[in-house]
Design an enzyme around this catalytic site. Structure first.
Site, PDB file in Angstrom:
ATOM      1  N   GLU A 189     -22.703 -22.906   6.640  1.00  0.00           N
ATOM      2  CA  GLU A 189     -21.644 -22.734   7.654  1.00  0.00           C
ATOM      3  C   GLU A 189     -20.398 -22.046   7.116  1.00  0.00           C
ATOM      4  O   GLU A 189     -19.278 -22.533   7.303  1.00  0.00           O
ATOM      5  CB  GLU A 189     -21.323 -24.086   8.297  1.00  0.00           C
ATOM      6  CG  GLU A 189     -22.571 -24.690   8.938  1.00  0.00           C
ATOM      7  CD  GLU A 189     -22.389 -26.090   9.514  1.00  0.00           C
ATOM      8  OE1 GLU A 189     -21.273 -26.632   9.453  1.00  0.00           O
ATOM      9  OE2 GLU A 189     -23.389 -26.644  10.010  1.00  0.00           O
ATOM     10  N   ASP A 243     -26.409 -21.111   8.831  1.00  0.00           N
ATOM     11  CA  ASP A 243     -25.267 -21.277   9.745  1.00  0.00           C
ATOM     12  C   ASP A 243     -25.751 -21.508  11.166  1.00  0.00           C
ATOM     13  O   ASP A 243     -26.912 -21.304  11.474  1.00  0.00           O
ATOM     14  CB  ASP A 243     -24.344 -20.051   9.699  1.00  0.00           C
ATOM     15  CG  ASP A 243     -22.876 -20.435   9.847  1.00  0.00           C
ATOM     16  OD1 ASP A 243     -22.573 -21.359  10.634  1.00  0.00           O
ATOM     17  OD2 ASP A 243     -22.032 -19.800   9.186  1.00  0.00           O
ATOM     18  N   GLU A 312     -32.672 -25.976  11.728  1.00  0.00           N
ATOM     19  CA  GLU A 312     -32.224 -27.265  12.270  1.00  0.00           C
ATOM     20  C   GLU A 312     -32.434 -27.323  13.781  1.00  0.00           C
ATOM     21  O   GLU A 312     -31.528 -27.695  14.537  1.00  0.00           O
ATOM     22  CB  GLU A 312     -30.740 -27.486  11.959  1.00  0.00           C
ATOM     23  CG  GLU A 312     -30.390 -27.380  10.498  1.00  0.00           C
ATOM     24  CD  GLU A 312     -28.908 -27.598  10.210  1.00  0.00           C
ATOM     25  OE1 GLU A 312     -28.186 -28.118  11.077  1.00  0.00           O
ATOM     26  OE2 GLU A 312     -28.474 -27.241   9.103  1.00  0.00           O
TER      27      GLU A 312
HETATM   28  O1  9MR Z   1     -27.502 -34.741  11.064  1.00  0.00           O
HETATM   29  C1  9MR Z   1     -26.315 -34.847  10.299  1.00  0.00           C
HETATM   30  C2  9MR Z   1     -25.499 -36.026  10.772  1.00  0.00           C
HETATM   31  O2  9MR Z   1     -26.175 -37.226  10.520  1.00  0.00           O
HETATM   32  C3  9MR Z   1     -24.148 -36.038  10.094  1.00  0.00           C
HETATM   33  O3  9MR Z   1     -23.358 -37.045  10.644  1.00  0.00           O
HETATM   34  C4  9MR Z   1     -23.488 -34.686  10.297  1.00  0.00           C
HETATM   35  C5  9MR Z   1     -22.135 -34.644   9.654  1.00  0.00           C
HETATM   36  O4  9MR Z   1     -21.582 -33.409   9.636  1.00  0.00           O
HETATM   37  O5  9MR Z   1     -24.321 -33.678   9.758  1.00  0.00           O
HETATM   38  C6  9MR Z   1     -25.515 -33.591  10.459  1.00  0.00           C
HETATM   39  O6  9MR Z   1     -26.281 -32.473  10.067  1.00  0.00           O
HETATM   40  C7  9MR Z   1     -25.651 -31.207  10.196  1.00  0.00           C
HETATM   41  C8  9MR Z   1     -26.231 -30.283   9.155  1.00  0.00           C
HETATM   42  O7  9MR Z   1     -26.076 -30.847   7.892  1.00  0.00           O
HETATM   43  C9  9MR Z   1     -25.568 -28.923   9.200  1.00  0.00           C
HETATM   44  N1  9MR Z   1     -25.643 -28.356  10.502  1.00  0.00           N
HETATM   45  C10 9MR Z   1     -25.212 -29.184  11.593  1.00  0.00           C
HETATM   46  C11 9MR Z   1     -25.915 -30.530  11.540  1.00  0.00           C
HETATM   47  C12 9MR Z   1     -25.516 -31.360  12.740  1.00  0.00           C
HETATM   48  O8  9MR Z   1     -24.169 -31.723  12.664  1.00  0.00           O
END
Ligand code: 9MR
Length: 763
Positions: A189, A243, A312
């Site tokens: 990101e 990202d 994702e």
């Molecule tokens: O799924 C993840 C969630 O449990 C966390 O609380 C969150 C915190 O930022 O991150 C989530 O995963 C993220 C991923 O690492 C990067 N892209 C966005 C995802 C969803 O927020």
């Protein structure tokens, strides 16, 4: 994924579940189900003791195309947990939802914690699965110490300290798993939501602390060095830059593309881009996703093995911030339709060797971050399996569409305007939006079409623009209409049909068919819904139909009945604002020349509550389009840091009116807030753009002079829309537009209105 805190909170409930079912212990999914029922545990929520072991696995279904995986939490992999079996049954790759991020692996400096990550590795090794690494460098889920001075936490770390911490972290984490991780998200990101590289305003300190180390004039060095350290630590893993939001926004996509291109040319070891694919069932469109993948695929000209990964994926059932809704079967079907379209794109791109993996962000709906985002406690259902691990229509749509029970009935607006059918395609078609007949029901690739519809009191008009490069005897189109819900009518044409009501024109990449379908006895009224479907048939060689693509009924039962067609919703007159020749002074004062201009209102509610509203006028002269917005807005607000959440107006212009799914070089969006702060999207000519504003007793006035890339000429029709954003206490609480109700004008001009340039006597 649930954050770890939540898992702790659920532990008690997990034990309760164990006692009730007697089969499986703690599972975040099933514990959540229990949590949702109060003291009386509902039978329906607790009877699920197993997943379906007799349905095809996603991994097997897609084995010739890409690996398919899911994000996991470590406790799901415990053998006592049903998820551990479910995940390996369905998927062949996993990624850590949280446990390989920096706050988990290095919570305090140089004290590494690998228990959870090791557990993931052991699971993949025991089950012959791949492991993705997520992630090494991110601005979120990173402990505070990382950016602080060693001796004084109130001071920022120096460039050298931050770089040495990055290097140490990457060496330890990527180094530990060297040779065992398929791909690493090296940086996550890094592109900002507004412009260029993410910086302090996007909560990332890397860029400002590290800056331009090698003096090449770019401050992307923390990214370059992260990749260098990662390559040193793990020479085998594919190194990915990951990202979100690039699937729909061309601005973000272009920023990422330009960054990767420059770094590849500089020799930075980037092996691919990760498209997170957090999408909704409303947008982006499959075409936008395809455009995005194909744009990044052009980087193969610099690095032949450049990879694109879907990292994702999930698909929210919500459109933005809308409130909680009941998950009906119709919602499941709508989502299934969109999943099918996306996976068709993924397959097509895999065949071209453009994508190698599709990772879901959660194995089932009980395990999704979207239950709390962007609205807290709003339950979502974005994945392929439900909260009880059972296959949803979305799963069947991408595994075996014939098993989806029912089909979502899409709706498209059909504007009122009379169209001429003839040897050439009527220019009016260019003012109308299109939709695609691209769902294959026979074969995998062949002919698809872009469809436009219109009507008047006597006829329905259909234009099908077919892409078909193989000429065959049975190439052609079938249209199915049921005007009253009681009788299926079928109209067919081949690529050579020419009658009074059907005209076919050959094109280099296919053919176009114009249909005029008489209403005969049916009286069209605004708001009426006509059941409609269309099928594009492609035959090759022996004359057999090799492929058929449809708009709506992917069960391919159009001949039998109309219950799975989509709908044409008969709309009011097509919107075209006639624009006279005239040159106003752009100073916020309404010159008398504006008296000449016709006006329209922003009456279409796009989002929130109808608040600020504008009367919009346009004029043109040579190289400019002039726009006047007189806005009624009782309380002016610009407290949000996001331009679009401030009281402001936006003008959208598609000069060649191609109404593409993705911005083309001629597509521009200009935004001006009530204090004349300008913001831009698309290839805007910022130097030539002029604007002025004035507040009034009941709102404000915005005048804009939008530079035209091609000088205007009388009778030219261009795509145009105007939008008003109503900000209240730092949030956008209402959006009204003239035409486009999707609110997606920032990404596509497909649904905007039109302006027609009129000649002034003597011009
Ligand atoms: O799924 C993840 C969630 O449990 C966390 O609380 C969150 C915190 O930022 O991150 C989530 O995963 C993220 C991923 O690492 C990067 N892209 C966005 C995802 C969803 O927020």
């Amino acid at each position: 994924m649930f954050i770890r805190k939540k898992n702790f909170r659920l532990m008690g409930l997990a034990i309760t579940f164990f006692m009730i079912s007697g089969i499986y212990t703690s599972s975040p999914c099933i514990a959540t189900e229990l949590n949702s029922s109060t003291s009386n545990v509902k039978v329906g929520e607790t009877q699920v003791k197993d997943f379906q072991r007799d349905i095809p696995s996603l991994a097997a279904t897609y084995k010739d195309y890409f690996t398919i995986g899911t994000a996991v939490l470590p406790n799901q992999l415990d053998s006592s947990n049903i998820q551990s079996e479910f995940i390996k049954y369905q998927y062949n790759e996993i990624v850590a939802g949280n446990c390989m991020k920096m706050d988990a692996t290095e919570p305090t400096e140089n004290n590494f914690k690998f228990d959870d990550a090791d557990k993931l590795l052991a699971y993949t090794q025991a089950n012959n699965m791949k492991l993705r690494g997520h992630n090494l460098i991110w601005h979120s889920q990173v402990p505070a110490w990382f950016f602080q001075d060693k001796n004084d936490a109130s001071k920022p770390a120096s460039r050298d300290l931050l770089l040495s911490r990055m290097k140490n972290h990457i060496q330890n984490v990527a180094g530990r798993y060297a040779g065992k991780i398929d791909s690493w998200d090296v940086v996550n990101e890094v592109i900002s939501d507004s412009n260029g590289l993410r910086d302090d305003s996007g909560n990332s300190k890397y860029k400002s602390i590290i800056g331009d180390v090698d003096g090449d004039g770019f401050d992307s060095d923390y990214i370059e060095l992260a990749f260098k350290y990662a390559r040193e630590a793990d020479p085998k893993a594919k190194l990915i830059i990951n990202d979100y939001g690039m699937e729909g926004s061309t601005r973000k996509r272009d920023d990422m593309y330009n960054l990767i291109k420059r770094l590849l040319e500089k020799g930075v070891p980037i092996d691919g881009v990760g498209l997170q694919m957090h999408v909704s069932m409303y947008s982006p469109s499959a075409q936008q996703v395809k455009d995005c993948i194909e744009k990044f695929a052009t980087l193969k000209s610099i690095k032949p093995n450049f990879d694109i990964q879907v990292t994702e994926a999930d698909m929210s059932i919500y459109n933005g911030n809308e409130p909680t809704k009941e998950v009906t079967n119709d919602i499941y079907l709508q989502q299934a339709t969109q999943y099918k379209k996306l996976f068709e794109v993924f397959k097509e791109e895999a065949v071209k060797k453009n994508i190698s993996t599709v990772m879901m962000w959660g194995e089932a709906d009980c395990d999704t971050w979207l239950d709390d985002f962007p609205v807290k406690d709003r339950k979502d259902a974005p994945l392929l399996f439900d909260r009880n691990l059972q296959a949803k229509p979305a799963y069947w749509a991408i595994v075996d569409p014939s098993k989806v029970k029912g089909v979502f009935r899409q709706s498209v607006n059909t504007p009122k305007t009379t169209i001429a059918i003839g040897a050439a395609v009527d220019a009016k078609w260019s003012t109308l939006s299109s939709f695609d007949a691209d769902n294959y029901v026979v074969g995998k690739n062949g002919a698809i079409a872009s469809i436009k519809t219109a009507y008047d009191n006597d006829n329905l008009y259909v234009l099908a623009d077919v892409k078909d490069s193989t000429v065959g005897d049975k190439d052609g189109i079938d249209i199915f209409v049921d005007k009253t819900g009681s009788k299926v009518e079928k109209y067919s044409a081949t690529r050579t049909t020419n009658t009074d009501t059907i005209k076919t024109i050959d094109k280099a990449d296919g053919y176009q068919v114009q249909f005029k379908i008489p209403f005969s006895g049916f009286t069209p009224v605004v708001g009426a819904k006509l059941a409609f479907d269309i099928k594009i048939n492609d035959s090759v060689g022996n004359g057999e139909i090799a492929s058929s693509a449809v708009w709506n009924d992917f069960s391919n039962k159009q001949d039998a009945d109309s219950s799975k067609y989509g709908y044409l919703v008969l709309d009011a007159d097509n919107k075209i604002l006639e624009t006279k020749y005239g040159i106003p002074t752009i100073d916020g004062n309404i010159d008398s020349v504006w008296d000449l201009a016709s006006s329209v209102e922003t009456n279409v509610l796009v989002e929130g509550k109808a608040g600020a509203k504008a009367t919009v006028k346009t004029l043109w002269a040579d190289s400019y389009l002039y726009v006047l917005c007189q806005v009624k807005d009782s309380v002016l607000d610009k407290t949000s840091k996001d331009d679009y959440q401030q009281d402001s107006v936006e003008a959208f212009l598609d000069e060649n009116n191609s109404r593409g799914e993705t911005y083309d070089a001629d597509d521009v969006q200009y935004r001006v807030n009530y204090e004349n702060k300008q913001s831009f999207n698309g290839k805007c000519d910022k130097a030539k753009f002029k604007s002025a504003t004035k507040t009034t007793a009941d709102g404000y006035v915005v005048e804009m002079a939008i530079p035209l890339k091609t000088p205007g000429v009388a009778n030219k029709v261009m795509g145009f829309d105007a939008q008003v954003n109503d900000g209240t206490a730092g949030k956008r609480t209402g959006v009204l537009s003239w035409c486009d109700k999707t609110g997606k004008g920032y990404a596509t001009m497909a649904k905007i209105g039109n302006i027609k340039l009129l000649a002034l006597a003597g011009k």
